[in-house]
Scaffold this motif. Structure first.
Motif, mmCIF file in Angstrom:
data_model
loop_
_atom_site.group_PDB
_atom_site.id
_atom_site.type_symbol
_atom_site.label_atom_id
_atom_site.label_comp_id
_atom_site.label_asym_id
_atom_site.label_seq_id
_atom_site.Cartn_x
_atom_site.Cartn_y
_atom_site.Cartn_z
ATOM 1 N N ILE A 280 0.869 -1.179 0.000
ATOM 2 C CA ILE A 280 0.000 0.000 0.000
ATOM 3 C C ILE A 280 0.901 1.222 0.000
ATOM 4 O O ILE A 280 1.751 1.383 0.890
ATOM 5 N N ASN A 281 0.734 2.088 -1.008
ATOM 6 C CA ASN A 281 1.588 3.269 -1.144
ATOM 7 C C ASN A 281 0.699 4.502 -1.325
ATOM 8 O O ASN A 281 0.468 4.966 -2.434
ATOM 9 N N ALA A 307 4.671 -7.214 4.484
ATOM 10 C CA ALA A 307 3.844 -6.106 4.018
ATOM 11 C C ALA A 307 4.656 -4.813 3.961
ATOM 12 O O ALA A 307 5.570 -4.600 4.769
ATOM 13 N N THR A 308 4.310 -3.955 3.014
ATOM 14 C CA THR A 308 4.879 -2.606 2.937
ATOM 15 C C THR A 308 3.723 -1.623 2.875
ATOM 16 O O THR A 308 2.947 -1.631 1.908
ATOM 17 N N VAL A 309 3.598 -0.798 3.919
ATOM 18 C CA VAL A 309 2.448 0.093 4.039
ATOM 19 C C VAL A 309 2.946 1.510 4.279
ATOM 20 O O VAL A 309 3.691 1.771 5.228
ATOM 21 N N ASN A 310 2.522 2.428 3.425
ATOM 22 C CA ASN A 310 2.917 3.826 3.495
ATOM 23 C C ASN A 310 1.668 4.697 3.451
ATOM 24 O O ASN A 310 0.895 4.630 2.492
ATOM 25 N N GLY A 316 -1.220 1.367 9.686
ATOM 26 C CA GLY A 316 -0.733 0.118 10.252
ATOM 27 C C GLY A 316 -0.759 -0.962 9.190
ATOM 28 O O GLY A 316 -1.341 -0.786 8.119
ATOM 29 N N THR A 317 -0.139 -2.092 9.456
ATOM 30 C CA THR A 317 -0.167 -3.173 8.479
ATOM 31 C C THR A 317 -1.533 -3.843 8.434
ATOM 32 O O THR A 317 -2.196 -3.881 7.394
ATOM 33 N N SER A 334 4.183 -8.787 9.808
ATOM 34 C CA SER A 334 5.610 -8.455 9.625
ATOM 35 C C SER A 334 5.726 -7.585 8.391
ATOM 36 O O SER A 334 4.910 -7.669 7.480
ATOM 37 N N GLY A 335 6.751 -6.724 8.374
ATOM 38 C CA GLY A 335 6.948 -5.854 7.240
ATOM 39 C C GLY A 335 7.356 -4.463 7.649
ATOM 40 O O GLY A 335 7.874 -4.243 8.763
#
Length: 339
Positions: A280-281, A307-310, A316-317, A334-335
């Protein structure tokens, strides 16, 4: 003596404007203390554009007169007529209805027309509707039903209304397609999430966000890194365009389930499965995560890995923001998170 008279004229108030005497009724002598009731048979008169109603009574050798005019008068009005219609293009969340107004009735215009629907039967305009507005001509029309629940039976009727009344077509029923891998969204028969396509359907349709879900398999979500919110091919699916498989688009990634104004209020049971590689970007967005915003929801037995969350805030993830009474149990993540 006492005497009263009621007179009704088509046309205007002055004598020169009056067109036809529709009623002229006199009580006769000795009317004191009585009620004078008068009625007319509208079937015996032409359609007037206006009427003037006058009241007279005589007492003690004096005559008193009161009157008022009514514009846009309808005598013997008729409701419009609309055909039963037909249902087509049934999908998981939408359907189309075609019908025809065959008579606008009296008076014209048809003030509203369209379709109405529910899940219990005998729908009326008090239920969900798609109103196509006013028309003064007969002819065909089509209306779309949107934000329907998958694998659900709906009842729909056409309608047309004018100043005289409303006409409904006969009730039709149909069942929407299955948009997930199974289930009907109830506690006893939850919708089944078995693939990234199922997750995509969930995030695109807030109408489902109060339903029950179970995840039935691990899901690879790594391709969400290329998703963007532009529906390039205008097919109603945001994340199946050519850009959504390459870095050529805006690459906003997965759109959170639940957002400000429409929180997720349902139940998601991961049954011990995981979602891997979610991207999520959305650096200027609030309520960012797999679930962006929840309210009295339950999320359990779910893993979210790599996960990559921005986002901007409430990030939050697994969850961006959990309002009161949200229950999260037996979940792990995790991420990387930034916001």
């Amino acid at each position: 003596g006492e005497e009263a008279r009621i007179a009704v004229y088509s046309g205007g108030k002055t004598a020169s404007d009056r067109e036809e005497v529709l009623l002229n009724q006199t009580s006769g002598d000795g009317w004191e203390g009585q009620h004078l009731i008068a009625s007319i048979d509208p079937s015996t008169y032409d359609q007037p554009s206006a009427v003037y109603i006058g009241f007279w009574y005589t007492t003690d050798n004096s005559t008193y007169c009161y009157g008022f005019a009514l514009d846009n008068v309808v005598i013997g009005g008729e409701k419009p007529s609309v055909t039963d219609g037909s249902v087509s293009s049934v999908g998981g969340f939408t359907a189309d209805v075609q019908a025809q107004i065959t008579d606008v009735g009296v008076p014209s215009p048809v003030t509203t027309h369209g379709i109405c629907w529910n899940t219990s039967g005998a729908p009326t305009v008090e239920d969900t509707q798609n109103d196509k507005g006013q028309t003064d001509t007969t002819g065909a029309f089509s209306a779309e039903m949107t934000e329907l629940l998958p694998n659900t039976t709906y009842y729909v009727r056409t309608y047309a209304r004018n100043a005289t009344g409303i006409d409904y077509g006969a009730e039709m029923s149909f069942t929407t397609d299955q948009a997930f891998s199974g289930g009907t969204g109830t506690e006893a028969d939850p919708y089944q999430i078995a693939s990234l396509a199922d997750l995509r359907a969930l995030t695109e349709h807030p109408v489902c966000w109060s339903s029950h879900f179970i995840q039935t398999a691990d899901i690879d979500a790594s391709t969400t890194q290329y998703w963007d919110d532009t529906d390039d091919d205008n097919d109603g699916n945001l994340y199946n365009d050519e850009n959504d498989a390459t870095e050529a688009g805006s690459n906003q990634g997965f759109s959170p389930i639940g957002r400000d104004g429409t929180a997720f209020t349902g139940v998601f049971d991961g049954q011990g499965h995981k979602i891997d590689g979610l991207i999520i970007n959305r650096p200027s967005a609030e309520y960012v995560g797999l679930f962006g915003k929840t309210n009295a929801a339950t999320i359990q037995k779910l893993g979210l890995t790599n996960a990559t969350v921005n986002g901007w805030q409430y990030v939050g993830t697994l969850l961006g923001d959990a309002l009161p009474d949200t229950i999260v149990s037996e979940c792990y993540t995790s991420g990387n998170v930034s916001g």
